[in-house]
Design a protein around this motif. Structure first.
Motif, PDB file in Angstrom:
ATOM      1  N   THR A  23      37.404 -26.095  10.352  1.00 44.53           N
ATOM      2  CA  THR A  23      36.001 -25.675  10.367  1.00 44.53           C
ATOM      3  C   THR A  23      35.498 -25.175   9.006  1.00 44.53           C
ATOM      4  O   THR A  23      36.227 -24.667   8.303  1.00 44.53           O
ATOM      5  CB  THR A  23      35.470 -24.747  11.443  1.00 44.53           C
ATOM      6  N   GLN A  28      30.101 -22.620   3.202  1.00 47.40           N
ATOM      7  CA  GLN A  28      30.183 -24.154   3.108  1.00 47.40           C
ATOM      8  C   GLN A  28      29.094 -24.972   3.897  1.00 47.40           C
ATOM      9  O   GLN A  28      28.323 -25.672   3.543  1.00 47.40           O
ATOM     10  CB  GLN A  28      31.597 -24.652   3.413  1.00 47.40           C
ATOM     11  N   THR A  47      35.032 -14.436  -3.681  1.00 51.61           N
ATOM     12  CA  THR A  47      36.097 -15.377  -3.498  1.00 51.61           C
ATOM     13  C   THR A  47      36.736 -15.148  -2.320  1.00 51.61           C
ATOM     14  O   THR A  47      36.682 -13.786  -1.855  1.00 51.61           O
ATOM     15  CB  THR A  47      36.771 -15.306  -4.934  1.00 51.61           C
ATOM     16  N   GLY A  48      37.180 -16.069  -1.856  1.00 50.34           N
ATOM     17  CA  GLY A  48      37.993 -16.154  -0.480  1.00 50.34           C
ATOM     18  C   GLY A  48      37.201 -16.582   0.515  1.00 50.34           C
ATOM     19  O   GLY A  48      37.634 -16.616   1.799  1.00 50.34           O
ATOM     20  N   THR A  49      35.840 -16.773   0.272  1.00 51.45           N
ATOM     21  CA  THR A  49      34.991 -17.239   1.359  1.00 51.45           C
ATOM     22  C   THR A  49      35.048 -18.714   1.495  1.00 51.45           C
ATOM     23  O   THR A  49      34.089 -19.340   2.033  1.00 51.45           O
ATOM     24  CB  THR A  49      33.558 -16.736   0.995  1.00 51.45           C
ATOM     25  N   GLY A  50      35.509 -19.366   0.596  1.00 60.20           N
ATOM     26  CA  GLY A  50      35.778 -21.125   0.407  1.00 60.20           C
ATOM     27  C   GLY A  50      34.419 -21.404  -0.508  1.00 60.20           C
ATOM     28  O   GLY A  50      34.355 -22.596  -0.299  1.00 60.20           O
ATOM     29  N   LYS A  51      34.073 -20.616  -1.475  1.00 62.04           N
ATOM     30  CA  LYS A  51      32.697 -21.022  -2.101  1.00 62.04           C
ATOM     31  C   LYS A  51      33.143 -22.185  -3.153  1.00 62.04           C
ATOM     32  O   LYS A  51      32.078 -22.897  -3.228  1.00 62.04           O
ATOM     33  CB  LYS A  51      32.292 -19.807  -2.826  1.00 62.04           C
ATOM     34  N   THR A  52      34.304 -22.229  -3.392  1.00 58.89           N
ATOM     35  CA  THR A  52      34.803 -23.482  -4.409  1.00 58.89           C
ATOM     36  C   THR A  52      34.419 -24.776  -3.553  1.00 58.89           C
ATOM     37  O   THR A  52      33.701 -25.745  -4.256  1.00 58.89           O
ATOM     38  CB  THR A  52      35.800 -23.523  -4.889  1.00 58.89           C
ATOM     39  N   GLU A  89      41.808 -27.206  -6.955  1.00 63.33           N
ATOM     40  CA  GLU A  89      40.982 -27.268  -5.709  1.00 63.33           C
ATOM     41  C   GLU A  89      40.446 -28.497  -5.657  1.00 63.33           C
ATOM     42  O   GLU A  89      40.316 -29.363  -4.725  1.00 63.33           O
ATOM     43  CB  GLU A  89      40.106 -26.256  -5.466  1.00 63.33           C
ATOM     44  N   ASP A 308      42.741 -16.660  -6.464  1.00 64.05           N
ATOM     45  CA  ASP A 308      42.983 -17.075  -5.024  1.00 64.05           C
ATOM     46  C   ASP A 308      44.461 -17.315  -4.818  1.00 64.05           C
ATOM     47  O   ASP A 308      45.104 -17.747  -5.331  1.00 64.05           O
ATOM     48  CB  ASP A 308      42.271 -18.318  -4.648  1.00 64.05           C
TER      49      ASP A 308
HETATM   50  P1  AMP Z   1      37.427 -19.839  -2.747  1.00 63.37           P
HETATM   51  O1  AMP Z   1      36.639 -18.790  -1.922  1.00 63.37           O
HETATM   52  O2  AMP Z   1      36.901 -20.710  -3.069  1.00 63.37           O
HETATM   53  O3  AMP Z   1      38.400 -19.055  -3.560  1.00 63.37           O
HETATM   54  O4  AMP Z   1      38.473 -20.006  -1.317  1.00 63.37           O
HETATM   55  C1  AMP Z   1      39.655 -19.142  -0.609  1.00 63.37           C
HETATM   56  C2  AMP Z   1      40.686 -20.033   0.137  1.00 63.37           C
HETATM   57  O5  AMP Z   1      40.122 -20.668   1.311  1.00 63.37           O
HETATM   58  C3  AMP Z   1      41.033 -21.159  -0.864  1.00 63.37           C
HETATM   59  O6  AMP Z   1      42.497 -21.286  -0.807  1.00 63.37           O
HETATM   60  C4  AMP Z   1      40.681 -22.501  -0.103  1.00 63.37           C
HETATM   61  O7  AMP Z   1      41.569 -23.490  -0.257  1.00 63.37           O
HETATM   62  C5  AMP Z   1      40.444 -22.175   1.273  1.00 63.37           C
HETATM   63  N1  AMP Z   1      39.573 -22.776   2.202  1.00 63.37           N
HETATM   64  C6  AMP Z   1      38.458 -23.096   1.545  1.00 63.37           C
HETATM   65  N2  AMP Z   1      37.670 -23.756   2.502  1.00 63.37           N
HETATM   66  C7  AMP Z   1      38.338 -23.556   3.793  1.00 63.37           C
HETATM   67  C8  AMP Z   1      38.155 -23.905   5.410  1.00 63.37           C
HETATM   68  N3  AMP Z   1      36.958 -24.709   5.532  1.00 63.37           N
HETATM   69  N4  AMP Z   1      39.113 -23.504   6.112  1.00 63.37           N
HETATM   70  C9  AMP Z   1      40.361 -22.785   5.598  1.00 63.37           C
HETATM   71  N5  AMP Z   1      40.439 -22.405   4.555  1.00 63.37           N
HETATM   72  C10 AMP Z   1      39.606 -22.942   3.609  1.00 63.37           C
END
Ligand code: AMP
Length: 450
Positions: A23, A28, A47-52, A89, A308
Motif C-alpha cells: 500500500t 505517497q 524520512t522514513g515516511t516514504g517521501k522519496t 531508490e 535510510d
Molecule cells: P523514505 O522516507 O523515502 O526515506 O523511505 C523510507 C523507506 O520506506 C525506504 O526504504 C523505502 O524503500 C520504503 N518504502 C517507501 N514506500 C513504501 C511503501 N509504500 N511500502 C513499504 N515501504 C516503503
C-alpha cells in the motif's frame, strides 16, 4: 488506499510488486495527484515516511522516453550519502523503465562525472556545490530541466546552502515545476518558499512532533558522561537484543570521544560518521552498518539525518537534543516501514529542560527506566561538565571590547619582511649551494688541494 488507486502504469506496478510494497504510505497517497498536476508543491514529511517515492512515482509516471542529452529532472539533496541513497531508490522504481539516472557529488573526481554527463541523462541527483561547478563548466546544461526537487530543504539551509540554491535557480528555466520536501517547517524554509515558489500546494502528514506508533521510547537519568558510557557498554553487551544500534551525539568532538571509549569494548563492531571524516570513510561506515558488518554506529545529527537504514533495532540518544525536532529526526531512524523499533534517551540534570520540551511536543511522557545496579556510577567529569570558575571583578583583567585591534594602516615594506635569522648561513649557503658553518672553514682548501 492501494497502489491501484493511483494512476500508475505497468512498469511502475511491476517494480512496486518486485519491491514487495502493498500500500502507498500516507505521504505517497497525498502527493501523487498534486505532484502529477505540475503545480509547485511543498511537502512536510520526515524520512522514513516514504517521501522519496512520494515525489518519484508521479515524476516517473509522466516522464516520457527521450534520447535528448540534457537532464529533465533535477533532484537536489544536502549530503553525498543521500545522493547515493536516492539514486538507488530511483533505480529500483525504474527497473522496467528505460531511463538514465546519474548521481553527482563533491569530493570525487569531477572529470569522471563530466564524462558520465556527456553521455546523456534524464534524471540528475546532486549536492548543490558540485552541481553548480558542473553547470559553470558548461558540460552540464540545465536548460531542459522541467522539474526541480529539493529534498531535505531544512537540512540544506542548516548547512548554509541558501546561496548555492539561489545561484542554481538562476541557471534553471523559468518555466518549471518546483517540488520541495522538508522534515520541519522552519522560518528559513518559509522564506525560501515565499521568495521562489509560485503559490505552492502544501501537503503534510501529521505534525512533525507526532511520534511513530511503532517506536517504543524510554529514558534514563544519568549523572554524567562516564556513567553514560558505563550504562551504554552494559546495554550493548546484550548483542541479541541490541543488534543494530545507531547512537546519536550532538557534535563531532563528542562523537570521537565516545567512539574512543566504546572502541575499548566493541572494536570490530563499531563505526562512526561525522563531517570531519573523509567521504570514503563515511560511505564505508554507513555501508558496513547497513550490511550488518558493524553492529554499532556513532553519528552526529547532521550526518545521519535522512539516512535510510533498514532494521535499526535501537536509536540511542547519548545526549538529549536541545531542539525537540532533532529528537524526532533521530528516533525516525528506527521503526521504519512499519517495523518495530526502540529508542532510549540519556539525560543529565542539565538535560531535563530539553526532555520537557520533547515531551511537550509529543504530548506524552517518556517512561523512565532505573539504571541497572551493575552499572558503575562515575564521579569523574569531562571538561564540559566541570564547573566553570568565573573570576569576578578582576581589576586588572581587560575586557574583550578593550582589547587593542589590529593596526589600521599597512606595514611598510621593510617591516613586512619576516626575520628568518641566521643570515650568515644563508649567504654562505647561496654561495656554495651547500650549508657551511664556520667549523667548515677549511673545507674549500682541502678540496682545492686534491
Ligand atoms: P523514505 O522516507 O523515502 O526515506 O523511505 C523510507 C523507506 O520506506 C525506504 O526504504 C523505502 O524503500 C520504503 N518504502 C517507501 N514506500 C513504501 C511503501 N509504500 N511500502 C513499504 N515501504 C516503503
Amino acid at each position: 488506499m492501494t497502489f491501484q488507486d493511483l494512476n500508475l502504469n505497468t512498469p511502475l506496478y511491476n517494480a512496486i510488486d518486485d519491491l514487495g510494497f502493498t500500500t502507498p504510505t500516507p505521504i505517497q497517497a497525498q502527493a501523487f495527484n498534486v505532484v502529477a498536476s505540475g503545480k509547485d508543491v511543498v511537502g512536510i514529511a520526515q524520512t522514513g515516511t516514504g517521501k522519496t517515492f512520494a515525489y518519484m512515482l508521479p515524476i516517473l509516471r509522466h516522464l516520457k522516453y527521450s534520447t535528448q542529452e540534457n537532464p529533465r529532472v533535477l533532484i537536489l539533496v544536502p549530503t553525498r550519502e543521500l545522493v547515493v541513497q536516492v539514486v538507488d531508490e530511483i533505480e529500483k522504481l525504474s527497473k522496467y523503465i528505460n531511463n538514465r539516472v546519474l548521481g553527482v557529488y563533491g569530493g570525487t573526481n569531477i572529470n569522471t562525472q563530466k564524462r558520465a554527463i556527456a553521455e546523456g541523462l534524464d534524471i540528475l541527483v546532486a549536492t548543490p556545490g558540485r552541481l553548480y561547478d558542473l553547470a559553470l563548466s558548461h558540460v552540464l546544461q540545465l536548460k531542459s530541466i522541467q522539474k526541480l526537487v529539493i529534498d531535505e530543504v531544512d537540512v540544506m539551509l542548516d548547512l548554509g546552502f541558501r546561496h548555492q540554491l539561489i545561484n542554481i535557480f538562476d541557471l534553471l528555466p523559468e518555466r518549471r515545476q518546483n517540488i520541495m520536501f522538508s522534515a520541519t517547517m522552519t522560518q528559513d524554509v518559509d522564506i525560501l518558499i515565499n521568495d521562489f515558489f509560485k503559490s505552492p500546494e502544501r501537503i503534510s502528514i501529521a505534525l512533525s512532533g507526532t511520534p511513530l506508533d511503532n517506536i517504543s521510547q524510554h529514558r534514563y537519568n544519568v549523572p554524567n558522561f562516564y556513567t553514560k558510557v558505563n550504562l551504554l557498554v552494559h546495554l550493548l553487551q546484550d548483542e541479541k537484543h541490541f543488534n543494530k544500534v545507531l547512537i546519536f551525539v550532538a557534535y563531532k568532538r563528542m562523537a570521537d570521544r565516545l567512539f574512543e571509549k566504546l572502541d575499548e569494548f566493541f572494536k570490530e563492531e563499531l563505526c562512526v560518521i561525522h563531517s570531519n571524516k573523509t567521504q570514503n570513510y563515511r560511505l564505508r561506515s554507513i555501508e558496513q552498518f547497513r550490511e550488518g558488518h558493524n553492529r554499532i554506529l556513532v553519528a552526529t545529527d547532521v550526518m545521519a539525518r535522512g539516512l535510510d537504514i533498514d532494521n535499526v533495532s535501537h536509536v540511542i540518544n547519548f545526549d538529549t537534543p536541545e531542539y525537540p525536532e532533532n529528537y524526532m529526526h533521530r528516533i525516525g531512524r528506527t521503526g521504519r516501514a512499519e517495523r518495530k523499533g526502540e529508542t532510549l534517551i540519556f539525560s543529565t540534570e542539565k538535560e531535563q529542560d530539553p526532555i520537557e520540551h520533547i515531551e511537550r511536543l509529543m504530548k506524552m511522557e517518556i517512561p523512565i527506566l532505573p539504571i541497572p545496579d551493575s552499572v558503575t556510577i562515575s564521579t569523574e567529569l569531562i571538561e564540559e561538565e566541570r564547573p566553570q570558575i568565573k573570576e569576578r571583578n578582576n581589576p586588572t583583567k581587560r575586557r574583550e571590547e578593550d582589547a587593542p585591534g589590529p593596526a589600521f594602516h599597512e606595514k611598510k615594506a621593510k617591516n613586512q619582511k619576516e626575520n628568518l635569522g641566521g643570515s650568515y648561513r644563508r649567504e654562505i649557503a647561496k654561495k656554495y649551494k651547500k650549508p657551511k658553518t664556520r667549523g667548515d672553514k677549511n673545507y674549500n682548501k682541502r678540496h682545492k688541494k686534491k
